[in-house]
Write an enzyme that holds these catalytic residues in place. Structure first.
Site, PDB file in Angstrom:
ATOM      1  N   ARG A  67      26.858  -1.794 -25.789  1.00 42.63           N
ATOM      2  CA  ARG A  67      26.553  -3.231 -26.134  1.00 42.63           C
ATOM      3  C   ARG A  67      25.200  -3.377 -26.686  1.00 42.63           C
ATOM      4  O   ARG A  67      24.582  -2.271 -26.936  1.00 42.63           O
ATOM      5  CB  ARG A  67      26.465  -4.040 -24.770  1.00 42.63           C
ATOM      6  CG  ARG A  67      25.491  -3.144 -23.657  1.00 42.63           C
ATOM      7  CD  ARG A  67      25.355  -3.905 -22.568  1.00 42.63           C
ATOM      8  NE  ARG A  67      24.710  -2.939 -21.607  1.00 42.63           N
ATOM      9  CZ  ARG A  67      23.351  -2.759 -21.095  1.00 42.63           C
ATOM     10  NH1 ARG A  67      22.577  -3.039 -22.034  1.00 42.63           N
ATOM     11  NH2 ARG A  67      23.160  -1.973 -20.331  1.00 42.63           N
ATOM     12  N   HIS A 111      13.903   3.082 -11.513  1.00 46.79           N
ATOM     13  CA  HIS A 111      15.060   3.579 -12.525  1.00 46.79           C
ATOM     14  C   HIS A 111      15.159   2.329 -13.466  1.00 46.79           C
ATOM     15  O   HIS A 111      16.153   2.297 -14.207  1.00 46.79           O
ATOM     16  CB  HIS A 111      16.296   3.677 -12.135  1.00 46.79           C
ATOM     17  CG  HIS A 111      15.978   5.136 -11.119  1.00 46.79           C
ATOM     18  ND1 HIS A 111      15.394   6.510 -11.568  1.00 46.79           N
ATOM     19  CD2 HIS A 111      16.074   5.392  -9.912  1.00 46.79           C
ATOM     20  CE1 HIS A 111      15.369   7.173 -10.668  1.00 46.79           C
ATOM     21  NE2 HIS A 111      15.734   6.583  -9.359  1.00 46.79           N
TER      22      HIS A 111
END
Length: 677
Positions: free
Chosen positions: A292, A235
């Site tokens: 971000r 992942h």
């Protein structure tokens, strides 16, 4: 514009922010832990202040210390990079209270998007399509299992406060649910301090496509197109590219509009990424928003010609966005490969050690936003230098390798070429694996989904092959030349002595020398070198071939091998020869009989820790009989869980560590006795 900023991060992203700040005439303050005292980001900033010990919770996660340093050094703003405090709303609030500008989104936006479950509830209200699942607060194991049963397997469990692939488990069957849930929660609490999870339907062959968004304080919000991040392991992203292959203009517009709407719904400011999971048919669902700058932002910079860090600084200083949506366009294609210190052949196990040799492909000096013209064909963003160490305390990224091409085909060719020129000695790295991915049919034909690596196991993890004759010849010549150098140094003052020159000269015969090597799989090679007046004759497996040295510059060698010319680099690391030739890295261990004197196998049947870490679960008991592959101990290292399994059928004789114990690299975790044959 700011005159001085503090960079509250380390490694590659700290160096990246410092590069743009320097270009804009902004002074920078670095902070560092004791483990990073000699790190590259410390050297490239104008000032550097010690934060504390190596563990992040005692250094890079200490917001109060960072704010105090910013105030003491006269910094006006703090850039958090990514990771650490970059999505910490409390830290953003504390910056504002101290009179400092947080170069990121408002704390309110981070809070709205910081929880996966809360963000999905918000998106649901806004009409953004969501993957079927449970995103509520109820965390009872029995309740969550019922939700998983309702959704239908396979189910994906995800830490609500998570990211980076941590705290995620795919559950294929109901009987495995509770064990997966427990493991997911352990990893979540360790990584994020919150063990809340959500459950979603696990889509078959999905693509991971994200949209880069940017907003300012003047009400402007745009998107800078998409990135395809489908190639992942555990992942976590491995390769990223922009634009996404096969993306139609209509679908790009729809995803971009949805991403902008998501950002506007939370009053977003600055750089952010809205991530979608997309089916092969083009339908897409909201996953999460990263509040971000992303690791993979360089591919967006390469196709737009913009400096996203510069945009961050300008927006944080109150300026409007430098461009509006209609002024943006895509040029060419860009790929990014994450160079990690890890061993793909051992489940991508992180590697720890010193970069005793590091050579990157030639790259043009990083500069984006420079106006017209093509971007650099190759760019390397790195936070390490030769001689630096990859420690167990932080992410094991060595660098990001980014290439640009006029189209995807050219970008693929440039990436394969650049990876072939990457040389790393001192620890395991994923360079060869990345090259296999880039050159695979699936990736070349853009047959992309998050299971690409698993679907192409045979291609990406091929059986070990014998070391080719060319690599053996290069290693042999390098060893002989090294012996000649040593002999020449030792016989200074008596250069005419033929016995001390290691030239293989004999009075009435030819000197034949057997060299003993073995590869990483333990296969032995015993080439016989017969010294000739102008070279050597190499006998490998009964086949004779003439070898001669054509040129030598440092560790770069050109040799004649039969009728062919062979070029390569040979780096010696102790008794190990690293041969880089033909785009491949071959490792040969030189067997010097004197070096093995006194060695013994003292560990017996004990299973050892693959790296420093903490024991989080002991799954076996003393005296228990176990089968091969049965999990015995679970360790946590670098915020990821690693399972130590039984190597054979056998019996656990002794458990040497308890849950919560810290263990060193190579420490025996338990005593194990194999079953009698």
């Amino acid at each position: 514009m700011f005159k001085k900023i503090l960079i509250a991060n380390r490694g590659e992203i700290a160096c990246r922010v410092a590069a743009t700040a320097r270009k804009m005439g902004i002074r920078t303050v670095a902070v560092y832990s004791e483990a990073d005292a000699n790190a590259k980001h410390v050297a490239v900033c104008d000032e550097a202040i010690l934060l504390g010990p190596a563990p992040a919770k005692e250094s890079y996660l200490c917001g109060d210390k960072i704010i105090a340093i910013a105030l003491a050094t006269g910094a006006e703003a703090i850039h958090p990079g990514y990771g650490f405090l970059s999505e910490n709303a409390e830290f953003a609030d504390s910056c504002a209270e101290a009179g400092l500008v947080f170069i990121g989104p408002p704390a309110s936006a981070m809070r709205a998007m910081g929880s996966k479950s809360a963000a999905k509830a918000l998106m649901e209200k806004a009409g953004v399509p969501l993957v079927p699942g449970y995103h509520g607060d109820e965390q009872d194991a029995e309740f969550l299992q019922r939700q998983a049963d309702r959704i239908g397997y396979p189910v994906l469990l995800k830490a609500s406060a998570g990211g980076g692939g941590k705290g995620m488990r795919v559950v294929a069957d109901a009987k495995d649910f509770k064990d997966a849930l427990a493991s997911c929660k352990r990893e979540a609490i360790s990584s994020f301090g919150d063990d809340k999870v959500l459950a979603e339907k696990y889509l078959q062959r999905p693509r991971h496509i994200e949209i880069q968004v940017f907003a300012d304080t003047h009400g402007n919000c745009i998107h800078l197109f998409e990135r395809d991040c489908s190639v992942q392991r555990r992942h976590q992203k491995v390769l990223e590219e922009a634009p996404a292959p096969g993306m139609t203009a209509e679908r790009r517009a729809a995803m971009g509009e949805a991403a902008v709407a998501a950002a506007q719904a939370v009053g977003y400011v600055g750089a952010g990424t809205v991530e979608f999971i997309a089916n092969q048919d083009g339908t897409f669902y909201f996953m999460e928003m990263n509040t971000r700058l992303q690791v993979e932002h360089p591919v967006t910079e390469m196709i737009t010609g913009l400096d996203l860090v510069e945009w961050q600084l300008r927006v944080a200083a109150g300026e409007p966005l430098p461009k509006q949506q209609g002024e943006l366009k895509i040029r060419g294609h860009a790929l990014e490969a994450r160079i990690y210190a890890e061993n793909p052949d051992k489940g991508f196990l992180p590697s720890i050690g010193t970069l005793r040799h590091l050579e990157t492909p030639e790259a043009v000096q990083f500069e984006v936003g420079a106006g017209a013209g093509e971007p650099a064909a190759v760019r390397v963003d790195s936070g390490v230098r030769p001689g630096d160490a990859i420690s167990p305390f932080y992410d094991p990224m060595i660098a990001k390798l980014i290439v640009w091409g006029a189209d995807r085909k050219q970008a693929l060719a440039r990436m394969a070429q650049a990876l072939a020129r990457y040389q790393i000695v001192g620890l395991a790295a994923n360079v060869a694996f990345l090259k296999r991915v880039v050159e695979s049919d699936a990736f070349a034909h853009a047959d992309l989904d998050t299971g690409l690596i698993e679907r192409n196991q045979e291609t990406l993890f091929p059986p070990a092959r014998s070391v080719p004759v060319s690599a053996l010849a290069l290693a042999a010549v390098a060893l002989i030349e090294e012996d000649k150098d040593t002999a020449a140094a030792q016989s200074q003052g008596n250069a005419g002595d033929p016995w001390g020159q290691a030239l293989g000269w004999r009075l009435n015969a030819r000197y034949a020398r057997t060299l003993a090597f073995h590869d990483e799989q333990g296969k032995d090679y015993a080439p016989v070198l017969t010294y000739l007046p102008h070279g050597w004759q190499l006998d490998i497996r009964g086949i004779d071939v003439d070898v001669a040295l054509l040129s030598r510059t440092g560790t770069d060698l050109s040799i004649r091998l039969g009728d062919a010319s062979v070029h390569g680099t040979v780096r010696r690391d102790g008794a190990t020869f690293h041969v880089f030739t033909g785009g491949h890295h071959h490792v040969l261990h030189y067997d010097d009989p004197m070096a093995h004197a006194g060695e013994s196998d003292s560990e017996g049947g004990r299973l050892t820790a693959p790296m420093p870490g903490k024991v989080v679960a002991v799954l076996a008991a003393q005296g228990q009989d176990v089968k091969k592959g049965e999990p015995l101990v679970i360790m946590e290292a670098m915020k990821m869980e690693h399972t130590i399994a039984a190597p054979h059928d056998g019996t656990v004789d002794e458990i040497l560590y308890a849950v919560g114990d810290q263990v060193a690299d190579g420490a025996p975790l338990l005593a194990f006795r194999a079953a009698a044959a």
